[in-house]
Structures are given as C-alpha cells and as structure tokens.
Design a protein around this motif. Structure first.
Motif, mmCIF file in Angstrom:
data_model
loop_
_atom_site.group_PDB
_atom_site.id
_atom_site.type_symbol
_atom_site.label_atom_id
_atom_site.label_comp_id
_atom_site.label_asym_id
_atom_site.label_seq_id
_atom_site.Cartn_x
_atom_site.Cartn_y
_atom_site.Cartn_z
ATOM 1 N N LEU A 256 0.968 -1.331 -0.127
ATOM 2 C CA LEU A 256 -0.208 -0.143 0.063
ATOM 3 C C LEU A 256 0.865 1.441 0.090
ATOM 4 C CD1 LEU A 256 -2.677 1.715 0.278
ATOM 5 C CD2 LEU A 256 -2.854 0.826 2.739
ATOM 6 N N ASP A 257 2.087 1.253 0.867
ATOM 7 C CA ASP A 257 2.867 2.526 0.593
ATOM 8 C C ASP A 257 3.305 2.904 -0.457
ATOM 9 O OD1 ASP A 257 4.221 -0.012 1.158
ATOM 10 O OD2 ASP A 257 5.644 0.879 2.424
ATOM 11 N N SER B 67 -9.544 2.830 1.338
ATOM 12 C CA SER B 67 -9.914 3.888 2.468
ATOM 13 C C SER B 67 -8.724 4.630 2.495
ATOM 14 C CB SER B 67 -9.864 3.294 4.039
ATOM 15 O OG SER B 67 -10.669 2.501 4.257
ATOM 16 N N LYS B 68 -7.475 4.336 2.346
ATOM 17 C CA LYS B 68 -6.243 4.966 2.247
ATOM 18 C C LYS B 68 -6.145 5.886 0.909
ATOM 19 C CE LYS B 68 -2.408 6.151 4.448
ATOM 20 N NZ LYS B 68 -2.590 6.468 5.850
ATOM 21 N N ILE C 191 0.649 4.046 -2.994
ATOM 22 C CA ILE C 191 0.266 5.572 -2.928
ATOM 23 C C ILE C 191 1.299 6.351 -3.567
ATOM 24 C CG2 ILE C 191 -0.032 7.393 -1.006
ATOM 25 C CD1 ILE C 191 -2.322 5.636 -1.094
ATOM 26 N N LYS D 45 -8.662 -1.828 2.983
ATOM 27 C CA LYS D 45 -7.583 -0.898 3.696
ATOM 28 C C LYS D 45 -7.056 0.097 2.580
ATOM 29 C CE LYS D 45 -4.920 -4.159 5.451
ATOM 30 N NZ LYS D 45 -3.908 -4.765 6.304
ATOM 31 N N THR D 46 -6.775 -0.489 1.514
ATOM 32 C CA THR D 46 -6.142 0.180 0.353
ATOM 33 C C THR D 46 -7.197 1.247 -0.029
ATOM 34 O OG1 THR D 46 -5.039 -1.720 -0.260
ATOM 35 C CG2 THR D 46 -5.325 -0.032 -2.071
ATOM 36 N N GLU E 22 -8.542 8.652 1.157
ATOM 37 C CA GLU E 22 -8.237 9.712 1.952
ATOM 38 C C GLU E 22 -7.262 10.790 1.419
ATOM 39 O OE1 GLU E 22 -6.498 7.784 5.907
ATOM 40 O OE2 GLU E 22 -5.129 9.532 5.604
ATOM 41 N N LYS E 23 -6.148 9.821 0.574
ATOM 42 C CA LYS E 23 -5.367 10.756 0.002
ATOM 43 C C LYS E 23 -5.461 11.617 -1.341
ATOM 44 C CE LYS E 23 -1.389 9.353 2.590
ATOM 45 N NZ LYS E 23 -0.464 10.374 3.297
#
Ligand code: PBG
Length: 332
Positions: free
Chosen positions: A58-59, A104-105, A62, A101-102, A108-109
C-alpha cells in the motif's frame, strides 16, 4: 464505376490534413490503470512475465498513484493479494482486508481519483476459483448462488470504504443483479457497476495469474467463463447484464475479440469497456525486448484498434506509459 475523380490520398498528403480528418485519437481520460496490491510494507515485486508491472504494498501504491495522477490518469482498477486464502475467500470481504484498507487510504489521500475494485474470489480462495467450489472430486462444481451472496458482500465492503465503482468478474449468472440489489439496499444507489459481461476463457490471462497469484489449483475456468468460439452467446451475456442493471459492460480480452466489441457497441450503444489483458501486454513487451517490433508504435496501434472497434473505456497495463508519451507530446 463509383467516382473516378475521387482520390483519397489527397487528404493524406500533409500532416494537417491528416489531423483534420482523424477520427479516433487516444485520450488518456478513457484509460484505466490496473494495480496489484499486496499485504506488507515496502514491497515492489516485479512480475516476471509483465515487465514494468509490480506487486505493490500500500505505501508504494500511494506513491505510484501520486505519479499517475500527475500524468492525467483518472481511474484505477484494484486487485488484492491477501495474507491468507481459505475455502470461502473470507479475506475478500474482511473489514481489514487488503482492498478495504487500500481503498480507504487512497480515498483519504486522493479523493478524486476514480477507484474501481475487481469483485471476484479467485485471489482469495485456497483453490483459486472465482466461485465457491462444492465438490472437489474430478468433476468439481461451482455453487453459483452461494457465490452470489459472497460477491454482494465483497462489493458492499469495498463501497463502504469509498470505492467509486465495482467490477464483478467472476462470471456467475445473476452477479450484476445480486450486487445491484445489495448496493441499493445498503443505500449505495448511485454507485455504478462495470460488469465483466463477455469474459472469455482465454489463455491470455496467464501472466495475470502470476501477478495476482490466482491460478486454479485444479481444473480450469471453462464452466463459468465463455467458450472462445461463441459470439452470439457473448451478446446474450451482455444483454443480460444490461437487464440486470450494469452501467458499463465489458468485453475481455480485447485484441482477439474486436468483433465482439464492435457488435456490442453497434447493438446496445451502452458505455463499453474493453480489457487489454495481461497476455496482450506481455506479447508486446517480449517482442520489443527482442527488437522485433517497435514498442511504442505497436502499443499505439493496438490501443487505437480497440478504440476504433468501439470501446469507450480501455483497461490496460500500458496506461502509464501511454500517459507518459502523450505528455511528452507524442501522437495518440
Ligand atoms: C478474475 C480476473 C482475471 C483477470 C481479471 N480478473 C483472470 C482470470 O479470470 O483468470 C485477468 C486480467 C488479465 O489477464 O490482465 N478475477
């Protein structure tokens, strides 16, 4: 006799004439970039059969999204590689599953990137099939209707986290209707469905199965994906999905099925997507590596052919490189 005076070459003689009569230009806004997201941190695992494509944690995803957004790409399609697989693919609808999880993140970004999620079980079931398997003897059976409940559950779990559109790809009968009903019941009446309507049982998915770790452990997918010989059946599948409430229908793969794309567009006139699948990508990369084809020109010609056949939306692993060329001022 026709028109003896008509000389089509007159309008090809200079670049501006060619531009003036050009009918189908590639615009990056019609493209969707797929991603494979894996549990963990700082992962960037190359997929050997798909040069330039990675399994990303995920990091890293992004960071990648920041880049493609700056290139003008509007939409992404997500596939998850879960931490564990089981008989019912429970990580596909777990609240803290990889896609949940992915999504949502990302939202958000980057609230305005269109996040489309693949709705299927094959990456999540221990046996690697797109539906729940009932009998695991020599002749296994897929439980179509039990799968529908799970697909609906997966779709809701993605949309609850902010997915903008869901894309069911399991090829179960009634999957669009089941998902539409579940979304409406949960109040997501405005979330569209992009249905993998005519999905053929194709050898061109080979590299994807390496990328998504979703190769079936036994048997094949012929009991639910379409027979490559049949075009009327493909149109019937598409018609059914429209009746069940699909907002966008899809033909997959693209290149060997341009006839289906053309007919579907002519017959139904509904927003139409085509999936330029993993094997189509890998063939180009392999011949480019040998120097047998000009990579950039080949990709542009292939993508143009898909658009010319009638696809409005193209899902392609070439999306990022296409965006880079167009940004540099390259011809679409
Ligand atoms: C199944 C799914 C597949 C692809 C997208 N969704 C593979 C399959 O049916 O085996 C293939 C895409 C590609 O080859 O790029 N969930």
């Amino acid at each position: 006799m026709g028109y003896p005076e008509y000389r089509p070459r007159r309008l090809r003689q200079n670049e501006n004439f060619r531009k003036l009569i050009c009918q189908k230009k590639l615009s990056i806004e019609n493209f969707v970039m797929p991603f494979f997201v894996k549990e963990g941190k700082d992962i960037r695992l190359p997929i050997s059969s798909m040069p330039g494509i990675f399994q990303l944690s995920l990091d890293n995803l992004i960071k990648e999204i920041k880049e493609i957004k700056d290139l003008g790409i509007l939409a992404i399609l997500l596939f998850g590689i879960p931490k564990r697989k089981d008989e019912f693919g429970s990580q596909a609808y777990a609240k803290d599953g990889i896609i949940q999880k992915t999504v949502s993140k990302i939202k958000e970004k980057f609230p305005d990137i269109l996040v489309i999620t693949d709705i299927c079980l094959c990456e999540y079931t221990s046996y690697g099939h797109c539906g729940v398997v009932r009998k695991k003897a020599k002749f296994f059976e897929i439980d179509n209707d039990a799968t529908l409940d799970l697909l609906a559950k997966i779709a809701i779990s993605h949309v609850e986290k902010g997915a903008d559109m869901v894309a069911p790809s399991a090829m179960m009968d009634g999957q669009v209707k089941a998902i539409r009903k579940a979304l409406d019941r949960s109040g997501f009446i405005n979330t569209p469905i992009m249905a993998y309507s005519a999905k053929f049982s194709s050898c061109f998915y080979g590299p994807f199965r390496e990328a998504a770790e979703s190769k079936p452990k036994f048997g094949d997918r012929k009991s639910y994906q379409m027979d490559i010989h049949n075009s009327e059946e493909a149109l019937r599948e598409i018609e059914l999905d429209i009746q069940e409430g699909a907002d966008i229908v899809m033909v997959k793969p693209a290149l060997s099925y341009l006839d289906i794309i053309y007919k579907a567009k002519e017959r139904f006139g509904i927003p139409l997507a085509a999936y330029n699948v993993s094997g189509e990508f890998s063939m180009v990369k392999a011949s480019a590596r040998f120097g047998w084809l000009d990579e950039e020109k080949t990709i542009l010609e292939i993508l143009t052919s898909i658009k010319r056949a009638g696809a409005d939306i193209i899902i392609s692993y070439h999306t990022k490189e296409l965006a880079q060329w167009l940004k540099k001022g390259g011809e679409g």
